[in-house]
Design a protein around this motif. Sequence first.
Motif, short mmCIF file in Angstrom:
data_model
loop_
_atom_site.label_atom_id
_atom_site.label_comp_id
_atom_site.label_asym_id
_atom_site.label_seq_id
_atom_site.Cartn_x
_atom_site.Cartn_y
_atom_site.Cartn_z
N ASN A 171 0.83 -1.21 0.00
CA ASN A 171 0.00 0.00 0.00
C ASN A 171 0.86 1.26 0.00
OD1 ASN A 171 -2.96 -1.05 0.54
ND2 ASN A 171 -1.61 -2.21 1.89
N ILE A 176 -1.30 3.77 6.46
CA ILE A 176 -2.01 2.62 7.05
C ILE A 176 -2.07 2.84 8.56
CG2 ILE A 176 -2.10 0.12 7.30
CD1 ILE A 176 -2.35 1.10 4.42
N SER A 177 -3.25 2.86 9.11
CA SER A 177 -3.42 3.12 10.53
C SER A 177 -2.90 1.95 11.37
CB SER A 177 -4.89 3.38 10.86
OG SER A 177 -5.65 2.19 10.69
N GLU A 179 -4.45 0.67 13.76
CA GLU A 179 -5.60 -0.23 13.94
C GLU A 179 -5.71 -1.22 12.79
OE1 GLU A 179 -10.46 0.00 14.61
OE2 GLU A 179 -9.25 1.83 14.49
N LYS A 180 -5.56 -0.74 11.55
CA LYS A 180 -5.66 -1.63 10.40
C LYS A 180 -4.50 -2.62 10.38
CE LYS A 180 -6.12 -1.79 5.37
NZ LYS A 180 -6.24 -1.02 4.11
N LEU A 181 -3.29 -2.15 10.69
CA LEU A 181 -2.14 -3.05 10.73
C LEU A 181 -2.36 -4.15 11.75
CD1 LEU A 181 1.04 -0.77 10.51
CD2 LEU A 181 0.41 -2.63 8.96
N GLN A 183 -5.17 -5.31 13.05
CA GLN A 183 -6.26 -6.23 12.69
C GLN A 183 -5.86 -7.17 11.55
OE1 GLN A 183 -9.46 -3.44 11.99
NE2 GLN A 183 -10.16 -3.51 14.10
N GLU A 184 -5.10 -6.66 10.58
CA GLU A 184 -4.70 -7.50 9.46
C GLU A 184 -3.59 -8.48 9.83
OE1 GLU A 184 -4.10 -6.01 5.61
OE2 GLU A 184 -5.70 -4.52 5.69
N LYS A 189 -9.23 -8.09 17.46
CA LYS A 189 -9.85 -6.79 17.65
C LYS A 189 -8.85 -5.82 18.26
CE LYS A 189 -13.86 -4.56 19.82
NZ LYS A 189 -15.06 -4.75 20.67
N TYR A 190 -8.81 -4.62 17.74
CA TYR A 190 -7.90 -3.58 18.22
C TYR A 190 -8.34 -3.09 19.59
CZ TYR A 190 -5.04 0.70 17.93
OH TYR A 190 -4.12 1.70 18.16
#
Length: 231
Positions: A171, A176-177, A179-181, A183-184, A189-190
């Motif tokens: 990306n 990239i937040s 939180e997204k990092l 979770q992925e 859950k963050y």
Amino acid sequence: MSTNILVVDDEKEIADLVELYLRNENYNIYKFYSPLEALKSIDEIKYDLAVLDVMMPVIDGFKLCQKIREKYNFPVIMLTAKVEEMDKITGLTLGADDYITKPFSPLEMVARVKAQLRRFTRYNEGIQQSNDILEVSGLVMNKTTHECSLNEQPLILTPTEFSILWILCENRGQVISSEKLFQEVWGEKYFSGSNNTVMVHIRHLREKMKEPEGNPKFIKTVWGVGYKIEK
């Protein structure tokens, strides 16, 4: 193929409990109450994952994790009776992929083991995907072989570190937040402490990439938002 898991805890009851639940999942368990005996086995057995207690005599879990990371990149999960954030950060900095605080739910422990093994298997059994090689300014990542190099010099990354760097490179140009990092990469859950977990792994990546402190070339921090790698 069989999955070999190293379990090290000087508390016999804990080690036996971990062994029982993981054997029920048909994993091969190599259990040690002594970290010294476990250390001898690392070069003799091809492990796919390790579960290490932090507080052990002579060689604690942190030192054992550090020894593993000198040669191997299989996932390491730390068991800790402590709840201090610095202990968790220390383990992550030394190359651990996850941590579980005692007392823990055996089912949660099994779930975390499975999650780490899925990630490790995905990058090491050569699952073919389109666009499985990324190149960014001298950084080359091969998702099929889990190989990474920077300016033609190999980078030895844990599966978690590889996942974070791959997402950022895939990306590139986008922020990239945390939180997204989280979770992925972790598939969970963050929560409030997750940002520290991501931050420690980013710092460890920068150290391995020999990024200049305060002015990194690759992984940029966008304050209050997240991280990015520029095009």
